[in-house]
Scaffold this active site. Structure first.
Site, PDB file in Angstrom:
ATOM      1  N   ASP A   1       0.739  -1.292  -0.022  1.00 42.68           N
ATOM      2  CA  ASP A   1       0.045  -0.013   0.031  1.00 42.68           C
ATOM      3  C   ASP A   1       0.820   1.402  -0.095  1.00 42.68           C
ATOM      4  OD1 ASP A   1       1.231  -0.365   2.623  1.00 42.68           O
ATOM      5  OD2 ASP A   1      -0.797  -0.361   3.384  1.00 42.68           O
ATOM      6  N   HIS A   2       2.147   0.989   0.584  1.00 46.28           N
ATOM      7  CA  HIS A   2       2.716   2.455   0.491  1.00 46.28           C
ATOM      8  C   HIS A   2       3.529   2.823  -0.350  1.00 46.28           C
ATOM      9  CE1 HIS A   2       1.916   2.049   4.965  1.00 46.28           C
ATOM     10  NE2 HIS A   2       2.529   3.055   5.124  1.00 46.28           N
TER      11      HIS A   2
ATOM     12  N   ASP B   1       3.323  -0.964  11.707  1.00 46.87           N
ATOM     13  CA  ASP B   1       3.064   0.279  11.179  1.00 46.87           C
ATOM     14  C   ASP B   1       2.414   0.852  12.557  1.00 46.87           C
ATOM     15  OD1 ASP B   1       2.052   1.862   8.307  1.00 46.87           O
ATOM     16  OD2 ASP B   1       0.994   2.320  10.008  1.00 46.87           O
TER      17      ASP B   1
ATOM     18  N   ARG C   1      -1.729  12.175  10.182  1.00 51.25           N
ATOM     19  CA  ARG C   1      -0.375  13.067  10.351  1.00 51.25           C
ATOM     20  C   ARG C   1      -0.180  14.125   9.591  1.00 51.25           C
ATOM     21  NH1 ARG C   1       2.991   7.713  11.650  1.00 51.25           N
ATOM     22  NH2 ARG C   1       2.221   7.515  13.719  1.00 51.25           N
TER      23      ARG C   1
ATOM     24  N   SER D   1       6.064   7.444  13.026  1.00 50.95           N
ATOM     25  CA  SER D   1       5.964   6.046  12.633  1.00 50.95           C
ATOM     26  C   SER D   1       6.648   5.038  13.371  1.00 50.95           C
ATOM     27  CB  SER D   1       6.795   6.116  11.192  1.00 50.95           C
ATOM     28  OG  SER D   1       7.183   4.648  10.594  1.00 50.95           O
TER      29      SER D   1
ATOM     30  N   ARG E   1       8.656   2.789  11.535  1.00 48.81           N
ATOM     31  CA  ARG E   1       9.725   2.427  10.699  1.00 48.81           C
ATOM     32  C   ARG E   1      11.079   2.120  11.578  1.00 48.81           C
ATOM     33  NH1 ARG E   1       9.190   8.058   7.822  1.00 48.81           N
ATOM     34  NH2 ARG E   1       7.098   7.431   8.149  1.00 48.81           N
TER      35      ARG E   1
END
Ligand code: MIC
Ligand code: SF4
Length: 742
Positions: free
Chosen positions: A81-82, A146, A436, A631, A633
């Site tokens: 999706d990203h 995520d 965000r 995030s 990440r």
């Protein structure tokens, strides 16, 4: 679950909140036997599922490949999706993504196939919407790579965002560790109506708690206002709980969840939940006297709650729409709104879209013109297909809207709004229904001011083209020169004709994937196999240099930017070239401009760091509050680690980032005395004098040598337990797993 909840109730000897029921029924050791101290004790849990999205799954799976397991131990899914850039519209954009990122998608698909992971193709939808529609269930516990995994709290789960290394633990069949959270109760009295939407609840909570007020806590919502709200509305509120730093948010089971489960074709789950419904919400006393059971209680009256817009540049700066005119004037925010964007993982339910469409429809009915550009990013193919069937896409087409692919797109800088001119784009205002709004987050332009609102309000503001438009009081002038007002948005909680979809985009893995070969080309620019990190030697923690003292907000977007850099998420060395380029240097207020103490010259952060690395000199990053906010990440930890940063010393951390640093074998430390931040100077050298005694609960001593020869000794706190100290000693948590499975 019943048995475990009963045990927990006996043990604690009092009524339980929902969060406690879920936590105590998911202990790695089975039946509860210990009372855990909130905010203190590390606890091993056994989550039911794992979800990963393409941008984080690459690193998570590259690590999992080292874990030595033939298959994932719990149901796991990967969602593409990203990596889909929004530019022209769904079809063309998806086609381009499939061309430019095929190497990554193929990698993810083959790894998924090999290890028994469900794979959702590009275009299938955004991870959190797909999870809500297919996998979330009341009383469950899941983790996801995520931060907005928390969205599944809308279906009464405890769903938590984590770094990839945490996901590896669970996929490898090991316990997952979390500090037992504190509990915040939010009582919703009254009922939403008119222009106010679930989004406004979380925008208000963000105002109250700020971006760090939820750190280390689970937020549990209850009250008449909670039960009266749709399940997807609850999802929106939980989703954006990530923006207050909360570990997760959740709601007690109610009829809205039953309706949603049945509408999404999960009668079996709905029946199962119904049969144990008393375990899927708090004991009544906990909601009657919340002060006794929660660490903090907030009450919000939905009858008087106003629609809000939060922003710019931070999601907790809340302005009620009636005060926006004044606030915009005071702060000199551009009043004209260039673009309104709805959808995303946060707000793209059938309810959201139908309510927004009811406003878009009034554009023609009332002879108005949409004044801003308008875009829609549906959260899943199921939602997209259904809203198309029900005519809403047509309605949006008629106002000239663009429908982007079912993907993250403009929410994560994957919005080609300016070509290669984003860096010095014009000052302008946009409004969106995402979660965000950090600088550059949507379009890469540091001069874009983004405000977050409900899809309804975003649509109304886009129709008016003005940030200060209050649809409850303000009139618009139509083509005939008449004054008109917009009618309140109306929609459907669930599609009256049911959901439909032709190809949801799911690929089931093979029963036995052992024969699947995963290919990573050695000269790939997108993927790179991982080499284990070498442990950081105590000796190297003497004579360390300062890489950067970051000033103010330093989110994971500042540490490892998304947008154009997402393409390198599977290639550690390449993505390391964006390390901290968004962080503001406290000594000159510039980004990506730091002093190289070896040459005295100023340069980009990654280059400067590579110069230290070449000399074998370890460095330290210093930061302010809530460092690593945003995030999940883990790149924000792995990149500095790869480049030779050994320690990060800050006033406070965001939860996931702190864990990510620990997992990668680094030192994540906090100033014992916050004002010591001010002692740090540009030419400082650091010596960890007692690192050999690194032990739980024992602060570390750091000697700071300044350029003029003077010295300061500062104390650094940490939250490492024994196992985490071992990760540091072994070089990373993954090194420990490898050793155990060798
Ligand atoms: C985000 O919303 O910031 C992201 C992009 O979804 C991240 C994950 C990532 O960086 O890949 C998140 O929220 O964890
Ligand atoms: Fe994607 Fe944005 Fe949701 Fe993150 S917050 S998962 S980038 S849509």
């Amino acid at each position: 679950m019943g048995e475990r909840v009963e045990k927990a109730r006996e043990l604690l000897n009092r009524p339980l909140t929902l969060a406690e029921k879920i936590l105590y029924s998911h202990l790695w050791d089975g039946n509860p036997s210990t009372v855990f101290q909130r905010g203190k004790d590390y606890v091993d849990f056994a989550p039911d599922r794992v979800a990963c999205q393409d941008a984080t799954a690459q690193m998570a799976l590259l690590q999992f490949m080292h874990a030595g397991k033939p298959k994932v131990a719990v149901p796991t899914t990967v969602h593409c999706d990203h990596l889909i850039q929004a530019k022209v519209g769904a079809e063309a954009d998806l086609k381009r993504a499939n061309e430019t990122s095929n190497e990554v998608f193929d990698f993810l698909e083959s790894v998924s196939n090999k290890y028994g992971i469900g794979f959702w193709k590009p275009g299938a939808g955004i991870i959190h919407q797909v999870v809500l529609e297919n996998y979330a269930f009341p009383g469950g516990m899941m983790i996801g790579t995520d931060s907005h995994t928390v969205n599944a709290g809308g279906l009464g789960m405890v769903a938590i965002g984590v770094g990839g290394a945490d996901a590896v633990d669970v996929m490898a069949g090991m316990p997952w560790e979390l500090k037992f959270p504190k509990l915040i109760g939010v009582k919703l009295t009254g009922k939403l109506s008119g222009w106010t939407a679930p989004k406004d609840v979380i925008l208000k909570v963000a105002d109250i708690l700020t971006v760090k007020g939820g750190t280390g806590a689970i937020i549990e919502y209850f009250g008449e206002g909670a039960t009266a709200m749709s399940c997807t509305g609850k999802g929106t509120i939980c989703n954006m709980g990530a923006e207050v730093g909360a570990t997760t948010s959740t709601f007690g089971y109610d009829a809205s969840m039953d309706r949603y489960l049945r509408a999404t074709d999960r009668e079996d789950v709905a029946d199962a939940a119904l049969a144990v419904k008393e375990h899927l919400t708090a004991d009544p006393e906990a909601y009657q006297n919340p002060e006794k059971y929660f660490d903090q209680v907030i009450e919000i009256d939905l009858n008087t709650l106003e629609p809000h817009l939060n922003g710019p540049f931070t999601p907790d700066l809340a302005t009620p729409i009636s005060m926006m005119g004044e606030a915009a004037k005071e702060n000199d925010w551009p009043i004209n709104v260039q673009v309104g964007l709805i959808g995303s993982c946060t707000n793209s339910s059938y309810e959201d879209i139908s309510r927004a469409a009811s406003l878009a429809k009034q554009v023609a009915d009332k002879k108005l013109k949409m004044q801003s550009q308008f875009t829609i990013t549906p959260g899943s193919e199921q939602v997209r297909y259904t809203i198309e069937r029900d005519g809403f896409i047509d309605t949006f087409d008629q106002v000239g809207a663009t429908v982007f692919a079912n993907a993250c797109g403009p929410c994560i800088g994957m919005w080609d709004r300016y070509g290669d001119k984003a860096a010095d784009g014009p000052r302008n205002t946009i409004v969106h229904s995402f979660n965000r709004n950090f600088a550059k987050r949507a379009d890469g332009n540091p001069n874009t001011l983004a405000f977050v609102g409900s899809p309804e309000l975003v649509t109304a503001v886009a129709i008016a083209g003005r940030l200060d438009f209050n649809p409850m009081t303000d009139k618009l002038i139509n083509e005939d020169g008449e004054e008109v007002m917009l009618d309140e948005p109306r929609g459907y909680e669930l599609p009256p004709e049911g959901f439909a979809v032709e190809d949801a985009g799911y690929v089931e893995p093979m029963e036995d994937g052992s024969g699947v070969e995963v290919i990573v080309s050695p000269d790939s620019q997108r993927l790179q196999l991982l080499a284990p990190f070498e442990p950081i030697k105590p000796d190297s923690l003497k004579g360390m240099k300062l890489l950067i003292k970051a000033f103010g907000k330093c989110t994971t977007d500042h540490i490892s930017m998304a947008g154009p850099w997402l393409r390198y998420r599977g290639h550690l060395d390449n993505i390391a070239n964006n390390t901290l380029i968004g962080a503001v240097n406290a000594f000159n207020q510039k980004t990506n401009f730091v002093k190289n103490q070896l040459t005295g010259e100023y340069g980009a952060v990654p280059d400067t760091q590579r110069a230290y690395k070449a000399e074998g000199i370890k460095t330290i990053v210093v930061g302010d509050h809530n460092y690593g906010e945003g995030s999940s990440r883990e790149h924000a930890a792995m990149q500095p680690r790869h480049l030779g940063v050994a320690a990060v010393l800050v006033k406070s951390f965001a939860r996931i980032h702190e864990t990510n640093l620990k997992k990668q074998g680094m030192l994540g430390l906090t100033f014992a005395n916050e004002s010591d931040y001010d002692l740090i100077q540009e030419d400082d050298t650091f010596n960890f004098v007692d690192i050999e005694d690194f032990a739980p609960g024992k602060p570390l001593t750091i000697e700071v040598e300044h350029a003029d020869g003077s010295k300061d000794t500062i104390m650094a706190n940490h939250s490492y337990n024994d196992a985490q100290i071992n990760w540091f000693k072994e070089g990373s948590a993954l090194n420990v797993i490898k050793k155990e499975n060798a």
